[in-house]
Design a protein around this motif. Structure first.
Motif, PDB file in Angstrom:
ATOM      1  N   THR A 175      41.733  31.236  45.839  1.00  0.00           N
ATOM      2  CA  THR A 175      40.969  32.494  45.892  1.00  0.00           C
ATOM      3  C   THR A 175      40.794  33.080  44.494  1.00  0.00           C
ATOM      4  O   THR A 175      39.690  33.497  44.127  1.00  0.00           O
ATOM      5  N   PHE A 176      41.854  33.108  43.710  1.00  0.00           N
ATOM      6  CA  PHE A 176      41.760  33.681  42.364  1.00  0.00           C
ATOM      7  C   PHE A 176      40.919  32.840  41.418  1.00  0.00           C
ATOM      8  O   PHE A 176      40.260  33.366  40.534  1.00  0.00           O
ATOM      9  N   THR A 177      40.931  31.525  41.599  1.00  0.00           N
ATOM     10  CA  THR A 177      40.193  30.665  40.675  1.00  0.00           C
ATOM     11  C   THR A 177      38.726  30.471  41.061  1.00  0.00           C
ATOM     12  O   THR A 177      37.966  29.902  40.281  1.00  0.00           O
ATOM     13  N   THR A 178      38.331  30.928  42.245  1.00  0.00           N
ATOM     14  CA  THR A 178      36.936  30.769  42.676  1.00  0.00           C
ATOM     15  C   THR A 178      36.200  32.100  42.739  1.00  0.00           C
ATOM     16  O   THR A 178      35.191  32.214  43.436  1.00  0.00           O
ATOM     17  N   GLY A 179      36.685  33.076  42.019  1.00  0.00           N
ATOM     18  CA  GLY A 179      36.005  34.370  42.031  1.00  0.00           C
ATOM     19  C   GLY A 179      36.127  35.075  43.374  1.00  0.00           C
ATOM     20  O   GLY A 179      35.193  35.719  43.837  1.00  0.00           O
ATOM     21  N   PHE A 180      37.273  34.925  44.009  1.00  0.00           N
ATOM     22  CA  PHE A 180      37.592  35.574  45.286  1.00  0.00           C
ATOM     23  C   PHE A 180      36.715  35.113  46.442  1.00  0.00           C
ATOM     24  O   PHE A 180      36.501  35.838  47.403  1.00  0.00           O
ATOM     25  N   ALA A 181      36.224  33.880  46.383  1.00  0.00           N
ATOM     26  CA  ALA A 181      35.426  33.319  47.477  1.00  0.00           C
ATOM     27  C   ALA A 181      36.273  33.079  48.725  1.00  0.00           C
ATOM     28  O   ALA A 181      35.732  32.968  49.826  1.00  0.00           O
ATOM     29  N   GLY A 182      37.574  33.012  48.575  1.00  0.00           N
ATOM     30  CA  GLY A 182      38.439  32.786  49.727  1.00  0.00           C
ATOM     31  C   GLY A 182      38.518  33.962  50.674  1.00  0.00           C
ATOM     32  O   GLY A 182      38.831  33.806  51.845  1.00  0.00           O
ATOM     33  N   ILE A 183      38.219  35.160  50.175  1.00  0.00           N
ATOM     34  CA  ILE A 183      38.331  36.352  51.020  1.00  0.00           C
ATOM     35  C   ILE A 183      37.315  36.336  52.163  1.00  0.00           C
ATOM     36  O   ILE A 183      37.707  36.502  53.323  1.00  0.00           O
ATOM     37  N   PRO A 184      36.018  36.140  51.905  1.00  0.00           N
ATOM     38  CA  PRO A 184      35.091  36.096  53.054  1.00  0.00           C
ATOM     39  C   PRO A 184      35.339  34.894  53.970  1.00  0.00           C
ATOM     40  O   PRO A 184      35.148  35.003  55.186  1.00  0.00           O
ATOM     41  N   ILE A 185      35.806  33.781  53.421  1.00  0.00           N
ATOM     42  CA  ILE A 185      36.127  32.620  54.253  1.00  0.00           C
ATOM     43  C   ILE A 185      37.289  32.961  55.179  1.00  0.00           C
ATOM     44  O   ILE A 185      37.253  32.663  56.381  1.00  0.00           O
ATOM     45  N   TYR A 186      38.303  33.625  54.645  1.00  0.00           N
ATOM     46  CA  TYR A 186      39.458  34.029  55.450  1.00  0.00           C
ATOM     47  C   TYR A 186      39.021  34.980  56.561  1.00  0.00           C
ATOM     48  O   TYR A 186      39.444  34.836  57.716  1.00  0.00           O
ATOM     49  N   GLY A 190      47.194  35.120  60.404  1.00  0.00           N
ATOM     50  CA  GLY A 190      47.645  33.843  60.916  1.00  0.00           C
ATOM     51  C   GLY A 190      46.770  32.654  60.563  1.00  0.00           C
ATOM     52  O   GLY A 190      46.982  31.560  61.075  1.00  0.00           O
ATOM     53  N   VAL A 191      45.775  32.856  59.680  1.00  0.00           N
ATOM     54  CA  VAL A 191      44.874  31.758  59.327  1.00  0.00           C
ATOM     55  C   VAL A 191      45.620  30.686  58.533  1.00  0.00           C
ATOM     56  O   VAL A 191      45.564  29.502  58.877  1.00  0.00           O
TER      57      VAL A 191
END
Length: 75
Positions: free
Chosen positions: A49-60, A25-26
């Protein structure tokens, strides 16, 4: 736009995870907060997420842990 930022701040909105969710739900919460379409927010998140080397995963994951789930409301 500065006026829209001031208006958002004046509304005293709170950021919650949404019940309109695919995972946690984020992205739905971000969409609710800004009044955007949740599908667009999810697509932007995936692209970022795909363009930043998957940095979005830990943020999520951090947002999943620390942002409260919204109470149910009548839609």
């Amino acid at each position: 736009n500065l006026l829209s930022i001031v208006t958002i701040m004046a509304d005293n909105k709170r950021f919650y995870r949404s019940h309109n969710k695919c995972i946690a739900g984020v992205c739905g919460g971000v969409a609710d907060y800004f009044g955007w379409d949740p599908t667009i927010v999810r697509l932007i998140y995936l692209l970022a997420t795909f363009t930043t080397g998957f940095a979005g995963i830990p943020i999520y994951i951090l947002l999943w842990i620390f942002v409260p789930l919204e109470r149910y409301r009548n839609y």
